[in-house]
Design an enzyme around this catalytic site. Structure first.
Site, mmCIF file in Angstrom:
data_model
loop_
_atom_site.group_PDB
_atom_site.id
_atom_site.type_symbol
_atom_site.label_atom_id
_atom_site.label_comp_id
_atom_site.label_asym_id
_atom_site.label_seq_id
_atom_site.Cartn_x
_atom_site.Cartn_y
_atom_site.Cartn_z
ATOM 1 N N ARG A 265 41.709 32.935 47.783
ATOM 2 C CA ARG A 265 41.874 34.297 47.240
ATOM 3 C C ARG A 265 40.947 35.284 47.948
ATOM 4 O O ARG A 265 40.337 36.158 47.331
ATOM 5 C CB ARG A 265 41.596 34.334 45.730
ATOM 6 C CG ARG A 265 42.500 33.473 44.909
ATOM 7 C CD ARG A 265 43.950 33.953 44.916
ATOM 8 N NE ARG A 265 44.766 33.117 44.079
ATOM 9 C CZ ARG A 265 45.359 31.992 44.514
ATOM 10 N NH1 ARG A 265 45.244 31.611 45.775
ATOM 11 N NH2 ARG A 265 46.091 31.268 43.695
ATOM 12 N N GLU B 226 39.086 37.918 39.894
ATOM 13 C CA GLU B 226 40.019 37.915 41.029
ATOM 14 C C GLU B 226 40.652 39.312 41.175
ATOM 15 O O GLU B 226 40.920 39.781 42.282
ATOM 16 C CB GLU B 226 41.123 36.875 40.764
ATOM 17 C CG GLU B 226 42.174 36.825 41.845
ATOM 18 C CD GLU B 226 43.297 35.826 41.536
ATOM 19 O OE1 GLU B 226 43.008 34.672 41.153
ATOM 20 O OE2 GLU B 226 44.462 36.216 41.682
ATOM 21 N N SER C 49 46.238 35.756 36.900
ATOM 22 C CA SER C 49 44.903 35.160 36.705
ATOM 23 C C SER C 49 43.849 36.250 36.866
ATOM 24 O O SER C 49 43.800 36.902 37.903
ATOM 25 C CB SER C 49 44.635 34.083 37.755
ATOM 26 O OG SER C 49 45.666 33.137 37.715
HETATM 27 C C1 LIG Z 1 52.124 37.746 36.314
HETATM 28 C C2 LIG Z 1 51.321 37.684 37.588
HETATM 29 C C3 LIG Z 1 51.212 36.498 38.277
HETATM 30 C C4 LIG Z 1 50.476 36.412 39.465
HETATM 31 N N1 LIG Z 1 50.424 35.233 40.138
HETATM 32 C C5 LIG Z 1 49.738 35.130 41.294
HETATM 33 C C6 LIG Z 1 49.694 33.901 42.014
HETATM 34 O O1 LIG Z 1 50.307 32.913 41.634
HETATM 35 N N2 LIG Z 1 48.971 33.860 43.166
HETATM 36 C C7 LIG Z 1 48.309 34.940 43.643
HETATM 37 O O2 LIG Z 1 47.670 34.823 44.694
HETATM 38 N N3 LIG Z 1 48.321 36.130 42.982
HETATM 39 C C8 LIG Z 1 49.022 36.253 41.829
HETATM 40 N N4 LIG Z 1 49.044 37.445 41.137
HETATM 41 C C9 LIG Z 1 48.273 38.573 41.654
HETATM 42 C C10 LIG Z 1 49.105 39.569 42.514
HETATM 43 O O3 LIG Z 1 50.471 39.367 42.327
HETATM 44 C C11 LIG Z 1 48.809 39.417 44.008
HETATM 45 O O4 LIG Z 1 47.438 39.570 44.245
HETATM 46 C C12 LIG Z 1 49.570 40.447 44.845
HETATM 47 O O5 LIG Z 1 49.399 40.171 46.212
HETATM 48 C C13 LIG Z 1 49.129 41.875 44.570
HETATM 49 O O6 LIG Z 1 50.013 42.720 45.249
HETATM 50 P P1 LIG Z 1 50.197 44.232 44.855
HETATM 51 O O7 LIG Z 1 51.041 44.847 45.921
HETATM 52 O O8 LIG Z 1 50.684 44.377 43.469
HETATM 53 O O9 LIG Z 1 48.688 44.732 44.965
HETATM 54 P P2 LIG Z 1 47.989 46.023 44.295
HETATM 55 O O10 LIG Z 1 47.596 45.666 42.902
HETATM 56 O O11 LIG Z 1 48.819 47.236 44.479
HETATM 57 O O12 LIG Z 1 46.689 46.124 45.169
HETATM 58 C C14 LIG Z 1 45.663 45.164 45.106
HETATM 59 C C15 LIG Z 1 44.489 45.609 45.981
HETATM 60 O O13 LIG Z 1 44.897 45.693 47.338
HETATM 61 C C16 LIG Z 1 44.764 47.013 47.854
HETATM 62 N N5 LIG Z 1 45.958 47.225 48.691
HETATM 63 C C17 LIG Z 1 47.252 47.263 48.274
HETATM 64 N N6 LIG Z 1 48.075 47.340 49.335
HETATM 65 C C18 LIG Z 1 47.287 47.371 50.445
HETATM 66 C C19 LIG Z 1 47.545 47.444 51.846
HETATM 67 N N7 LIG Z 1 48.790 47.476 52.334
HETATM 68 N N8 LIG Z 1 46.496 47.459 52.701
HETATM 69 C C20 LIG Z 1 45.216 47.385 52.228
HETATM 70 N N9 LIG Z 1 44.913 47.319 50.911
HETATM 71 C C21 LIG Z 1 45.935 47.298 50.037
HETATM 72 C C22 LIG Z 1 44.714 47.915 46.624
HETATM 73 O O14 LIG Z 1 43.990 49.108 46.879
HETATM 74 C C23 LIG Z 1 43.996 47.016 45.625
HETATM 75 O O15 LIG Z 1 42.611 47.047 45.814
HETATM 76 C C24 LIG Z 1 49.794 37.559 39.952
HETATM 77 C C25 LIG Z 1 49.901 38.782 39.242
HETATM 78 C C26 LIG Z 1 50.657 38.834 38.076
HETATM 79 C C27 LIG Z 1 50.784 40.164 37.359
#
Ligand SMILES: Cc1cc2nc3c(=O)[nH]c(=O)nc-3n(C[C@H](O)[C@H](O)[C@H](O)COP(=O)(O)OP(=O)(O)OC[C@H]3O[C@@H](n4cnc5c(N)ncnc54)[C@H](O)[C@@H]3O)c2cc1C
Length: 342
Positions: free
Chosen positions: A167, A338, A242
């Protein structure tokens, strides 16, 4: 391009927290992004903090954001055949992760099936090296293109340069706030797929489905089913998956914790020992516990939920602090969040 002011982020974070962005804009191309950044430098208050948004599924807004929030909606998928067995597939940052995985499966490209149904966008996937069911993106990641926020030049980072960990990556460390991921390239198999089914839950699900020789599509279906039955759907109940990482501790520290708690689940992680954070939290009595508008999920203590839909980010943060303190008191182990705290 529209720049909104005092814009509600409620629909842009899966916790459903109602925080305001002083400024908010959406970009659909690198050119638009550069234009916006240049405009912001010249016309908006100086030193305005920036926040880049994908699907908002891994962040907690603890207060209004007194800066410019940029929704990254760059779209597009392209492919390049490497040889008879492998293909390079590149997706732009704003592609939805699960839809991208489904696209690769429709093409019968193998590698990402275990990562089905993870919320969020492709551009964010390298940030924390998303992983599930025995696979992490680093296993198939080739490179990503990144905009340097100081120079506005585009650089490419290969797998080693991203310094992927559990992570974790360079984008959560040295490059935090300094770079935006624009697109990501994966190397996937086109035949003779190597499937990963050793995770107990997957095997069990495949058995229930009556599958003996699992295809990559079967594995995806199994993962989707497990996730839907185990994890709360953020569209129905606010959460960010998580909330904490599984802690890794030294073998010496583990020995002393195990002496007091012989039943503690654990597994090796290099020279260290990894412990499921959900188990630690549950042992401290937090499973399903609610304080005000916030709770942990009844089936998975690792997931903090916006139980009433009215929780503020501050409340959720304080709730998480209480969990950290109780695990520290009972086990002497420090949990790390996380979720990105904003
Ligand atoms: C129900 C649920 C289940 C999940 N299961 C998992 C799992 O099994 N495994 C896992 O690893 N994660 C899991 N996650 C966490 C999440 O899905 C991942 O971390 C995902 O990659 C986040 O993507 P996002 O686009 O929504 O990020 P965001 O929430 O939009 O951004 C997260 C961070 O990244 C930054 N950011 C966003 N896009 C960029 C970019 N292009 N360049 C630089 N910085 C950026 C943002 O500023 C922020 O700080 C889960 C979340 C939920 C809600």
């Amino acid at each position: 391009m529209n720049i909104h002011q005092q814009y509600s982020l409620k629909k842009h974070n899966t916790f459903g927290v109602d925080a305001l962005a002083a400024y908010f804009a959406e970009v659909t191309s690198i050119e638009e992004l550069k234009e916006l950044l240049t405009y912001a430098k010249e016309h908006l208050p100086s030193h305005l903090p920036l926040l880049f948004l994908g699907g908002g599924s891994n962040l907690l807004l603890t207060q209004d954001f007194e800066g410019l929030v940029i929704q990254l909606s760059l779209k597009g998928i392209s492919e390049e055949k490497l040889n008879d067995d492998e293909v390079l597939v590149t997706a732009k940052a704003g592609e939805n992760w699960h839809e991208f995985v489904q696209y690769t499966l429709r093409k019968n490209y193998g590698g990402l099936e275990n990562l089905s149904l993870i919320p969020g966008n492709v551009g964010t996937s390298p940030m924390q090296n998303i992983g599930a069911y025995g696979v992490e993106i680093k296993d198939h990641f080739v490179s990503c293109k990144v905009l340097n926020l100081q120079t506005l030049t585009v650089d490419e980072y290969n797998n080693a340069q991203c310094r992927f960990g559990y992570r974790d990556s360079i984008f959560k460390q040295e490059l935090k706030g300094k770079a935006v991921i624009l697109e990501v390239t994966f190397k996937l198999s086109t035949r003779n797929h190597i499937v990963k089914t050793e995770y107990g839950a997957i095997q069990h699900e495949l058995q229930k489905m009556g599958v003996t020789n699992a295809s990559i599509q079967d594995i995806s279906a199994a993962v989707v089913h497990i996730r839907e039955s185990k994890l709360p759907d953020p569209k129905l109940i606010g959460n960010a998956g998580s909330f904490f990482k599984n802690p890794t501790i030294s073998t010496e520290q583990f020995a002393s914790v195990q002496a007091l708690h012989p039943e503690i689940p654990h597994y090796p992680s290099g020279d260290l020992v990894k412990i499921p954070a959900g188990w630690l939290i549950e042992q401290c009595g937090w499973k399903g516990k609610q304080i005000g508008n916030v709770a942990t999920h009844e089936m998975q203590a690792l997931v903090i939920i916006n139980k009433t839909g009215q929780a503020t980010g501050k409340e959720i943060f304080e709730f998480s602090t209480k969990i950290i303190e109780s695990v520290k008191d009972q086990f002497g182990i420090e949990l790390e969040r996380e979720v990105n705290i904003i």
